[in-house]
Design an enzyme around this catalytic site. Structure first.
Site, PDB file in Angstrom:
ATOM      1  N   GLU A  11      -6.295   7.826   6.210  1.00 19.35           N
ATOM      2  CA  GLU A  11      -6.157   6.992   7.409  1.00 19.35           C
ATOM      3  C   GLU A  11      -5.637   7.808   8.596  1.00 19.35           C
ATOM      4  O   GLU A  11      -6.146   7.709   9.716  1.00 19.35           O
ATOM      5  CB  GLU A  11      -5.170   5.842   7.141  1.00 19.35           C
ATOM      6  CG  GLU A  11      -5.758   4.723   6.309  1.00 19.35           C
ATOM      7  CD  GLU A  11      -4.694   3.857   5.643  1.00 19.35           C
ATOM      8  OE1 GLU A  11      -3.489   4.159   5.780  1.00 19.35           O
ATOM      9  OE2 GLU A  11      -5.068   2.879   4.983  1.00 19.35           O
ATOM     10  N   GLY A  20      11.212  -5.180   0.886  1.00 19.14           N
ATOM     11  CA  GLY A  20       9.800  -4.816   0.982  1.00 19.14           C
ATOM     12  C   GLY A  20       8.969  -5.930   0.351  1.00 19.14           C
ATOM     13  O   GLY A  20       9.425  -7.070   0.238  1.00 19.14           O
TER      14      GLY A  20
END
Lengths: 435, 435
Positions: free
Chosen positions: A175, A17
């Protein structure tokens, strides 16, 4: 396995990541050999994962093959493998196939998974959003819900398919809810004959008294107003006490219960550190994160670092106080870089100064032209914040080509209201193979 | 379900491949109401599906949401649903959820699935390529095989992961084998540390004595030479008699048996009509296809048409002879158009002349700059055929935006040898959720 660097110290990095990738980059060219292990073959730009789930972007736009990104780093070996455990006594990483990999220095950056706060049975009904597989599953569910409603004979049977519940009012929940409302009102307009997608209801449920709790209260209020303007019903101070296939049970602060009939639920409420943390045998906090010191080390093991969403880290502020490092990508990147630099410093008999987190602020987007930004000294919201959000996200996206693609997709989506990735790939639940 | 056209004749179309989509278009604006049923939400440009499987294109580039493509067709209702059976006596289509849909005219265009010639146990080890889900599964297997080889400690354990066997030397098999060889030799070059992807072996197995049997023998020879030039080992006259997880058993014409150790097999050898054909209660050919008359009707039911890969249709040639219609997209498109026109003709008490297939020729691509083309009067191969293939495929691709995207992706891939969609989304077999 002819490896010219075999005599050099071996740094193993678990997870690619933001934290693992930054650590890998710092070690490029250094006198170490690096092995980077990830269970997928790609680095994922997670801040835009909700765009894949909502059909705005295709997967390759926000994911890049790790070994391609780092192909020029000669001291790096990339392995796509599961890591089952870490044996800090033997200094070995245990892979899924039983192989053991010895390390001299270890950076664990395996991230986080969803947490259902002990209600794991909710997962099947309200999936979360951490991986590309999650995003495809969510995309299939969202798009198929409208499809299913269109096939049903009457309004009462359709209603649960046109109620969407997003659980959790953090950035991801905001979102998702905002984008879902736009899809229903704009993207799908005029494409159905029996249902009106614009009458779909998007409900955003948040347990605390405001959305975007990491922002200032005034900005939370602005975000809520922007959400409501595009048709999202926001319910704060409202806890989820039950989730099943057919709906969600809510409970308000005064104990009132309410049942929402909904076939499509999205979980954006909680995360917990990767279970790999438990195999380290060191203290964890309530979210399962590893408590690390000012060098990102675990107690008693200066050769083991934990960074990113897996770590409960603190930042030494200028006034000498300690502040928790937030679970955002800049936090993971900075911690990953720090751990790698500390490894190099120790090889030279030095030590880095204690980790200090540079806070660039907070950003959350709400829809196709609204966002809120908190840059510490200045707060703004609305269209200007959205443009800022757009710029920052495209700028930090991995690779020039992905930037161009994403920008083109967004320009197209912005002017046409269309989302180019409206493709259900996953077989629907109960779908047959032979029809 | 307020439908202003409720008194008009109801045309139901099952399947939105090339045949169903063309039929739908012909009926646009006609005095009928049309219901188009597909189990997926998208029309798929199947000729480029192998590009999704080999990571050259992302799924949205070759798939478009059906209801978005046809949103302006006011007499059309699109349903995403499974069709379980057709009841020709009751004139009803039976959906997966038990609903029944009455039709006045029916066009069945449900396509084909893989056929393993009675060896269904092979399917798990050698998946085929018909749907986007198939393509993602294949992509994951191909890319993960190289990844797996990189994690293994020695050459003997790696070898089966670096042997790829493509079964079937038709256009799909040739495209897959050629592209795989290029990925190994060019795309992945310099990205691994323990293995050399360029030493991967791609084996193309064909039972008959030449590849691309639909072409002229000289072109088959050219195609084979082009394949061998890019490193594919072509074995013609060679039947597959066994497939399991660890490899493939081959048998040559003289009875010699051979075992190939290979973890990654691709099935491109046989197709069979959708099992929906069986529910019509009419004669089927050996491949399970419905034998239709010169109007694409089934015996005794002038209101039921079967088109595309599900139908065994013949074309009335100028000399009065009958030729089988090949199972390619122009065949499906022309038959779909014919069926829709015949419906409209019958509503006016007329009939269309018998179906005549217009043969535009055959095209197959081999790699990034080779192909063979047979346009009936002229045959050519090599780079010019590849440019022609490229033009034809981009030209017929659904939608302007998709054309631009695909062309951009190919230009990029051509000059850089890179494939932008090298993302493994599917969890690998045996992958754990918590590492």
């Amino acid at each position: 396995m002819a490896d010219p660097h075999v005599a050099l110290p071996h740094v193993v990095i678990v997870g690619c990541g933001f934290g693992g990738l930054e650590a890998t980059k710092v070690l490029d060219g250094a006198p170490v050999r690096v092995t980077l292990i990830d269970r997928s073959n790609h680095h994922l730009f997670q801040p835009l994962l909700y765009q894949v789930a909502t059909a705005g972007l295709s997967a390759p736009s926000i994911a890049s093959p790790i070994r391609h990104m780092r192909r020029h780093q000669r001291n790096l070996t990339v392995l796509m493998a599961d890591v089952d455990a870490i044996d800090v006594q033997a200094r070995e990483v245990v892979l899924g196939d039983g192989q053991r990999l010895r390390y001299d220095h270890l950076i664990v950056a395996a991230g986080a998974t969803h947490s259902y706060f002990g209600n794991d049975q909710w997962q099947a009904h309200a999936p979360g959003l951490k991986t590309l597989a999650d995003a495809f599953q969510l995309r299939a569910r969202l798009l198929s819900a409208f499809e299913r409603a269109e096939t049903l004979p009457d309004a009462p049977s359709r209603e649960p398919w046109l109620n969407f519940v997003v659980i959790g009012g953090g950035p991801t929940g905001v979102e998702m809810a905002g984008t879902l409302a736009e899809i229903a009102r704009h993207t799908l307009r005029d494409e159905f004959r029996r249902i009106d997608p614009g009458r779909a209801q998007v409900l955003l449920v948040e347990g605390s008294d405001r959305v975007l709790a990491a922002f200032k209260p005034a900005q939370s209020a602005q975000a809520q107003a922007q959400l409501e303007r595009i048709g999202v019903v926001v319910r704060t101070g409202c806890r989820v006490v039950g989730i099943d296939e057919a709906g969600v049970d809510l409970q308000t602060a005064d104990g009132t219960r309410e049942r929402i009939a909904s076939r499509t639920k999205v979980w954006a409420a909680g995360v917990a550190a990767s279970p790999l943390a438990r195999t380290l045998g060191v203290p964890l906090d309530r979210a399962g994160r590893v408590v690390v010191d000012e060098q990102m080390n675990i107690p008693g093991h200066p050769e083991v670092y934990v960074v990113g969403d897996m770590a409960a880290a603190t930042s030494l502020e200028k006034d000498g106080s300690r502040k928790p490092v937030p679970g955002v990508s800049p936090g993971a990147k900075q911690a990953g870089r720090h751990a790698a630099r500390q490894i190099l410093a120790r090889l030279q008999g030095r030590s880095e100064p204690p980790f200090r987190y540079r806070d660039y602020g907070n950003l959350a987007t709400i829809g196709r032209k609204a966002a809120v930004a908190d840059l510490g000294t200045v707060q703004f919201s609305g269209f200007s914040a959205w443009l800022f959000w757009l710029f920052v996200h495209v700028y930090f996206l991995i690779g020039f080509r992905n930037r161009v693609r994403v920008f083109a997709d967004w320009a197209w989506a912005y002017f046409t209201f269309q989302r180019h990735a409206r493709i259900v790939v996953e077989p629907r639940p109960g779908a047959r193979d032979d029809a």
